[in-house]
Design an enzyme around this catalytic site. Sequence first.
Site, PDB file in Angstrom:
ATOM      1  CB  THR A   1      19.176  32.491  11.174  1.00 27.30           C
ATOM      2  OG1 THR A   1      18.385  31.674  12.010  1.00 27.30           O
ATOM      3  CG2 THR A   1      19.703  31.698  10.042  1.00 27.30           C
TER       4      THR A   1
ATOM      5  CD  GLU B   1      18.149  30.114   7.120  1.00 28.98           C
ATOM      6  OE1 GLU B   1      18.597  31.142   6.566  1.00 28.98           O
ATOM      7  OE2 GLU B   1      17.317  30.147   8.046  1.00 28.98           O
TER       8      GLU B   1
ATOM      9  CE  LYS C   1      -4.493  36.182   2.399  1.00 28.09           C
ATOM     10  NZ  LYS C   1      -4.744  34.809   2.703  1.00 28.09           N
TER      11      LYS C   1
ATOM     12  CD1 TRP D   1      -2.299  38.281   0.786  1.00 32.96           C
ATOM     13  CD2 TRP D   1      -0.447  37.396  -0.101  1.00 32.96           C
ATOM     14  NE1 TRP D   1      -2.147  37.019   1.311  1.00 32.96           N
ATOM     15  CE2 TRP D   1      -1.023  36.456   0.777  1.00 32.96           C
ATOM     16  CE3 TRP D   1       0.728  37.055  -0.777  1.00 32.96           C
ATOM     17  CZ2 TRP D   1      -0.456  35.210   1.007  1.00 32.96           C
ATOM     18  CZ3 TRP D   1       1.287  35.825  -0.558  1.00 32.96           C
ATOM     19  CH2 TRP D   1       0.708  34.906   0.334  1.00 32.96           C
TER      20      TRP D   1
HETATM   21  P1  AMP Z   1      19.703  36.587   6.687  1.00 35.56           P
HETATM   22  O1  AMP Z   1      19.627  35.138   6.899  1.00 35.56           O
HETATM   23  O2  AMP Z   1      19.982  37.360   7.924  1.00 35.56           O
HETATM   24  O3  AMP Z   1      20.656  36.925   5.601  1.00 35.56           O
HETATM   25  O4  AMP Z   1      18.255  37.059   6.211  1.00 35.56           O
HETATM   26  C1  AMP Z   1      17.659  36.513   5.077  1.00 35.56           C
HETATM   27  C2  AMP Z   1      16.413  37.246   4.729  1.00 35.56           C
HETATM   28  O5  AMP Z   1      16.691  38.604   4.432  1.00 35.56           O
HETATM   29  C3  AMP Z   1      15.734  36.738   3.489  1.00 35.56           C
HETATM   30  O6  AMP Z   1      14.966  35.601   3.729  1.00 35.56           O
HETATM   31  C4  AMP Z   1      14.907  37.940   3.072  1.00 35.56           C
HETATM   32  O7  AMP Z   1      13.703  38.026   3.804  1.00 35.56           O
HETATM   33  C5  AMP Z   1      15.775  39.095   3.477  1.00 35.56           C
HETATM   34  N1  AMP Z   1      16.529  39.596   2.307  1.00 35.56           N
HETATM   35  C6  AMP Z   1      17.787  39.361   1.968  1.00 35.56           C
HETATM   36  N2  AMP Z   1      18.118  40.037   0.850  1.00 35.56           N
HETATM   37  C7  AMP Z   1      17.019  40.695   0.450  1.00 35.56           C
HETATM   38  C8  AMP Z   1      16.700  41.555  -0.645  1.00 35.56           C
HETATM   39  N3  AMP Z   1      17.594  41.901  -1.552  1.00 35.56           N
HETATM   40  N4  AMP Z   1      15.441  42.019  -0.719  1.00 35.56           N
HETATM   41  C9  AMP Z   1      14.500  41.692   0.188  1.00 35.56           C
HETATM   42  N5  AMP Z   1      14.747  40.908   1.245  1.00 35.56           N
HETATM   43  C10 AMP Z   1      15.986  40.408   1.383  1.00 35.56           C
END
Ligand code: AMP
Length: 546
Positions: A185, A330, A441, A446
């Site tokens: 990640t 994850e 905040k 929020w």
């Molecule tokens: P990754 O591990 O690179 O796929 O990133 C995961 C993160 O991307 C998640 O924890 C979210 O914060 C963000 N994320 C993924 N899909 C969405 C979505 N449809 N809307 C908002 N945030 C998203």
Amino acid sequence: MQGLMMDTPLLISAVIDYAAAVHGETRITSRTVEGDIHRYTYRAAHQRIQQLAHALKNLGINTADRVATLAWNSHRHFELYYGISGIGAVCHTINPRLFTEQIVYIINHAEDRYICVDLSFVPLLEQIAGRLPRVEGYIILTDRAHMPVTSLPNVLCYEELLQDQPQQFDWPVFDERTACSLCYTSGTTGNPKGVLYSHRSSLLHSLTLLTTGDRSLGPDTVMLPVVPLFHVNAWGLPYALPVVGGSFVFPGPKLDGASLYEMIEQEGVTHAWGVPTVWLGLLQEVKRRQARFSTLRSMIIGGSAAPRSLIETLENDYGMDVIHGWGMTEMSPVGSTSILSPAMRRLPKKKQHDIKVKQGRALFGVELKIVDAKGQRLPHDGKAFGELLVRGPTITSGYYNDPQANENAFDAEGWFRTGDVSTIDEHGFLQIVDRTKDVIKSGGEWISSIDLENAAMGHPGVAEAAVIGVPHPKWGERPLLVVMRTSPQAVNAEQLHEYLSDKVAKWWLPDAIEFVEELPHTATGKLLKTELRKRYKDYQLPTLEN
Ligand code: AMP
């Protein structure tokens, strides 16, 4: 009493064996890095995957050895997914968009033995090869005619490796919990963290994806995965689509709007998966050409919040069925999809969009909970929001070889902390409000930066928007809206403020708006808010009476 059923392990090799046997004639098309269009079938891919398995064994690759890929979406990358995992080794997909230092870190941390690399990324590896002591060789994903002159040591040619290998390989049978692939990640701070998938988790993930009712996963599908094979397993598509016999169209290195549009039209693409920025780029191109899509019917949008304006334009103006998805590296990675129930599909379009801006309902097997600051569960009423935690067989139980990262990753009951803040409504639809680190905040309340960004993106003059909190003497923090316009004349601060005034609560309205040429992004295309916060650290908000 135990059931009396066979304990056949769930292995990835079974997917490609099945696809070749049952959907052997289904096509896989790819734009190659060399520039041509490559076409073959699952049956032919299956043969080459088995040749690759022999080649890897001949190189001395054993169970649990890590073999990395640094490549675009193409038939060869697809073959590596199966060839490497099939023999029991671990396919480590490297995201080329990471910072060079991070790439060095993850190759060394993963202890990759070989790196399979597209021609485009050879120069990147040449720069760092001297710092990769464990890498024994580099397999260049091309044929002899295109092999580059390179300073990389121990270079092998992929097509030559496969040539003359037998087309039949007896896949080993082993414990389904064996690792099959590894993806890091790209957090905004600290070193990337490795998520180590197992054969079992990957198979379960693809099977549960197939149960969502998403019609893009079917035998008539011609799928354009813009979501990269180099990150989060291309959302599980490489394992799920072959099971149902859908056809792939891999876009290779050309991901701009014009190239994607041409690929979609030429190849009769019916469904496409990707992040919002990709679809925004594609839409701009289609508008510029005043063109239509002749075959494309549906898009899955995920990775970042899909702005309402994007969903509306795609559905109202282009007749698409948009599905919004959420997930994380994850989580294998898909956690939820906004598939509507039959009753929801009968609602007026506007009401359907109210639902589709949410990130959807959990996949079978993914448990969700939202908790307050003390870890107490919050109600699923669509209003209460708190940190989102997840649990299930497709979710990581710990980062690879990284005790420090694991320290705060789980709660006392073993649920994984997503770092997202969310609501969940009575129908089970979750809506991501923010990253925990990004919520603003203001006076103890929020403000959702995602909601504000989406509202701003609804203005036709806004190409992209980011909202961050900046210090405020009275309220603690107030929102600053940073905007990239479609053109310098497209909109000014006053007009944008006016536009937003009936779209969000008055106290959410940004205290200031800044226009920039470009917004910073992470390696996975998400807004890089840490960078923006750094840039606007000493920002003086105008003293308004709020
Ligand atoms: P990754 O591990 O690179 O796929 O990133 C995961 C993160 O991307 C998640 O924890 C979210 O914060 C963000 N994320 C993924 N899909 C969405 C979505 N449809 N809307 C908002 N945030 C998203």
